[in-house]
Design an enzyme around this catalytic site. Structure first.
Site, PDB file in Angstrom:
ATOM      1  N   CYS A 213       1.036  -1.128  -0.416  1.00  0.00           N
ATOM      2  CA  CYS A 213       0.110  -0.432   0.148  1.00  0.00           C
ATOM      3  C   CYS A 213       0.951   0.927   0.003  1.00  0.00           C
ATOM      4  O   CYS A 213       1.884   1.578   0.792  1.00  0.00           O
ATOM      5  CB  CYS A 213      -1.237   0.023   1.296  1.00  0.00           C
ATOM      6  SG  CYS A 213      -1.795   1.819   0.787  1.00  0.00           S
ATOM      7  N   LEU A 214       0.333   2.369  -0.957  1.00  0.00           N
ATOM      8  CA  LEU A 214       1.547   3.508  -0.616  1.00  0.00           C
ATOM      9  C   LEU A 214       1.166   4.194   0.551  1.00  0.00           C
ATOM     10  O   LEU A 214       1.984   4.946   0.508  1.00  0.00           O
ATOM     11  CB  LEU A 214       0.867   4.309  -1.891  1.00  0.00           C
ATOM     12  CG  LEU A 214       1.153   3.932  -3.288  1.00  0.00           C
ATOM     13  CD1 LEU A 214      -0.035   4.606  -3.908  1.00  0.00           C
ATOM     14  CD2 LEU A 214       2.352   3.972  -3.841  1.00  0.00           C
TER      15      LEU A 214
HETATM   16 NI    NI Z   1      -3.377   1.266  -0.237  1.00  0.00          NI
END
Ligand code: NI
Length: 168
Positions: free
Chosen positions: A95-96
């Site tokens: 996830c970023l």
């Molecule tokens: Ni994410």
């Protein structure tokens, strides 16, 4: 012009809120159209395959997705309604908003998604593979959830394969 916005990371309260439904009348407003453009720009710059509005500190129910396969065009989905189908499968995920980490998570194999596009028109999308994984990940963001809440073996992404793991 589209602008890269700051991506919030784990610990920011906006990532934990249940995002608000978008009033369809708002979709055609310039500020909302700008938000969509900026979300695409931010996703591509990251780079990632998906980005939800809460990740850029906007607590509204929309996300952008571009998994770069043959079946799916880049899309923005506003007020998504998700149905999942098929087997449960274990997948590697990142996830970023949790940079540099990956984990193992169980997700459903297939999704059908309805919502509105950037013109306020109804859309229906379906798919499996990375598309299905990414859609489930983005809808979780809209509900204040992160994959690390229920992923196993969350660890630093060390191998090349892990670094390339879908970030969304
Ligand atoms: Ni994410």
């Amino acid at each position: 012009m589209a602008y890269v916005r700051e991506i919030l990371t784990e610990g920011h309260p906006t990532l934990r809120k249940i995002a608000k439904r978008v009033d369809p009348k708002e979709i055609r407003e310039p500020l909302f159209q700008q938000l969509i453009d900026d979300m695409f720009e931010t996703m591509y710059e990251a780079p990632g395959v998906g980005l939800a509005a809460p990740q850029v500190n906007v607590s509204k129910r929309l996300f952008v997705i571009d998994v770069r396969d043959d079946e799916h065009e880049p899309a923005v989905v506003i007020n998504p309604k998700l149905e999942t189908d098929g087997d449960e499968i274990e997948l590697k995920e990142g996830c970023l908003s949790v940079p540099g980490m990956v984990g193992d998570i169980v997700r459903k194999e297939r999704v059908t998604l309805t919502g509105l596009d950037r013109n306020g028109q109804k859309i229906r999308l379906e798919g499996d593979g990375l598309f299905a994984q990414c859609v489930q990940h983005e809808v979780d963001h809209l509900d204040g959830k992160l994959y690390i809440d229920r992923a196993a073996n969350v660890r630093p992404a060390l191998t090349e394969e892990e670094k390339e793991t879908a970030e969304a």
